[in-house]
Write a protein that holds these residues in place. Structure first.
Motif, PDB file in Angstrom:
ATOM      1  N   GLU A  32     -42.395 -21.900 -11.509  1.00 19.62           N
ATOM      2  CA  GLU A  32     -41.461 -21.327 -12.476  1.00 19.62           C
ATOM      3  C   GLU A  32     -40.399 -22.347 -12.884  1.00 19.62           C
ATOM      4  OE1 GLU A  32     -43.570 -18.214 -10.378  1.00 19.62           O
ATOM      5  OE2 GLU A  32     -42.380 -19.912  -9.643  1.00 19.62           O
ATOM      6  N   LEU A  33     -39.848 -23.062 -11.906  1.00 20.42           N
ATOM      7  CA  LEU A  33     -38.825 -24.063 -12.226  1.00 20.42           C
ATOM      8  C   LEU A  33     -39.408 -25.187 -13.061  1.00 20.42           C
ATOM      9  CD1 LEU A  33     -36.026 -25.353 -11.959  1.00 20.42           C
ATOM     10  CD2 LEU A  33     -36.779 -26.331  -9.765  1.00 20.42           C
ATOM     11  N   TYR A  36     -40.021 -24.136 -16.601  1.00 14.39           N
ATOM     12  CA  TYR A  36     -38.740 -24.059 -17.321  1.00 14.39           C
ATOM     13  C   TYR A  36     -38.239 -25.451 -17.708  1.00 14.39           C
ATOM     14  CZ  TYR A  36     -33.764 -23.746 -18.147  1.00 14.39           C
ATOM     15  OH  TYR A  36     -32.511 -23.890 -18.701  1.00 14.39           O
ATOM     16  N   LEU A  37     -38.324 -26.399 -16.791  1.00 15.05           N
ATOM     17  CA  LEU A  37     -37.886 -27.761 -17.095  1.00 15.05           C
ATOM     18  C   LEU A  37     -38.726 -28.367 -18.209  1.00 15.05           C
ATOM     19  CD1 LEU A  37     -37.219 -29.188 -13.520  1.00 15.05           C
ATOM     20  CD2 LEU A  37     -35.535 -28.392 -15.197  1.00 15.05           C
ATOM     21  N   ASP A  39     -40.418 -26.788 -20.600  1.00 10.61           N
ATOM     22  CA  ASP A  39     -40.291 -26.104 -21.888  1.00 10.61           C
ATOM     23  C   ASP A  39     -38.882 -26.152 -22.462  1.00 10.61           C
ATOM     24  OD1 ASP A  39     -42.934 -25.500 -21.600  1.00 10.61           O
ATOM     25  OD2 ASP A  39     -42.628 -23.394 -21.048  1.00 10.61           O
ATOM     26  N   GLU A  40     -37.878 -26.251 -21.595  1.00 10.11           N
ATOM     27  CA  GLU A  40     -36.506 -26.170 -22.098  1.00 10.11           C
ATOM     28  C   GLU A  40     -35.505 -27.000 -21.310  1.00 10.11           C
ATOM     29  OE1 GLU A  40     -33.136 -22.704 -23.080  1.00 10.11           O
ATOM     30  OE2 GLU A  40     -35.074 -22.161 -22.203  1.00 10.11           O
ATOM     31  N   GLY A  41     -35.536 -26.883 -19.999  1.00  8.58           N
ATOM     32  CA  GLY A  41     -34.474 -27.425 -19.161  1.00  8.58           C
ATOM     33  C   GLY A  41     -34.175 -28.897 -19.337  1.00  8.58           C
ATOM     34  N   ARG A  62     -40.974 -34.926 -18.709  1.00  3.17           N
ATOM     35  CA  ARG A  62     -41.563 -33.854 -19.514  1.00  3.17           C
ATOM     36  C   ARG A  62     -43.030 -34.145 -19.820  1.00  3.17           C
ATOM     37  NH1 ARG A  62     -38.607 -34.465 -23.461  1.00  3.17           N
ATOM     38  NH2 ARG A  62     -36.910 -33.103 -22.827  1.00  3.17           N
TER      39      ARG A  62
END
Length: 225
Positions: A32-33, A36-37, A39-41, A62
């Motif tokens: 999950e983390l 998120y990183l 896609d967005e973080g 990325r």
């Protein structure tokens, strides 16, 4: 400190950055983390044209995540999970030892004078490790967690419109970084870069050092405004 919007925006950005950095060094990576990183973080880190090395590291992290199936049990994900475990935990002596005392003490042992100094600094600023926690206080993840907590205090003062209360947590951050975090950042990141088996963690070493050193410079500038 002035109320320039760009300077105030940076206070929120650094809070986010320290939250991510502390998690990547204290918690085994979750799918999950990492999603998120990817896609967005990573795009939310305060990097600009003055920090090309930081932007390059973020892009490479990325790109690496984009090549992987980030799902528990998938070999791509498990490779990242294993890299974290091997680098920072073991089973053998971790090649990127995550404790300040390993780098600054003469005998490279844990729970030395530097560990007590870090714990004392925490306590002086109202930060206490859980009583059930047996990890050394000078673990880099805890040091980043401490800086995250101070950044939260600065952001909360900003939310209340109390600009005059922002300097204290920034000053504490600057002093702590000078005395502790930056005292071992370069050798820690060198070991991380040299021993990481994945692009993600190899580039993370660059992100970590460039961001923290730039943040130290930035908050000193903010304090003196």
């Amino acid at each position: 400190m002035s109320s320039d919007s760009r300077e105030l925006d940076y206070l929120y950005a650094r809070q986010f950055a320290y939250d991510v950095l502390r998690r990547l060094l204290t918690e085994e990576p979750t799918a999950e983390l990492l999603v998120y990183l990817r896609d967005e973080g990573l795009s939310l880190f305060p990097a600009d044209e003055s920090l090309p090395a930081m932007q390059t590291a973020l892009d490479a992290m990325r790109d690496d995540l984009n090549t992987r199936m980030l799902k528990s049990g998938a070999s791509d994900f498990e490779a990242l999970h294993w890299d974290f475990t091997r680098l920072f935990i073991g089973p053998e002596s971790p090649p990127a030892a995550p404790w300040e005392s390993v780098y600054v003490s003469r005998d490279k042992l844990l729970f030395q004078e530097s560990t007590l100094s870090v714990k004392t600094f925490y306590q002086q600023h109202g930060f206490h490790l859980p009583e059930t926690e047996y990890e050394a206080a000078d673990h880099i993840g805890y040091e980043l967690d401490f800086l995250w907590n101070l950044s939260v205090k600065a952001s909360q003062a900003l939310d209340r419109g109390q600009i005059e209360d922002i300097n204290a947590p920034l000053q504490a951050s600057a002093e702590f970084m000078q005395a502790h975090l930056l005292a071992f950042m370069t050798p820690f990141c060198r070991e991380l870069n040299n021993h990481a088996e994945t692009v993600f963690y190899r580039q993370f070493s660059t992100l970590l050092e460039v961001f923290t050193r730039n943040d130290h410079k930035k908050i000193n500038e903010l304090i003196n405004l």
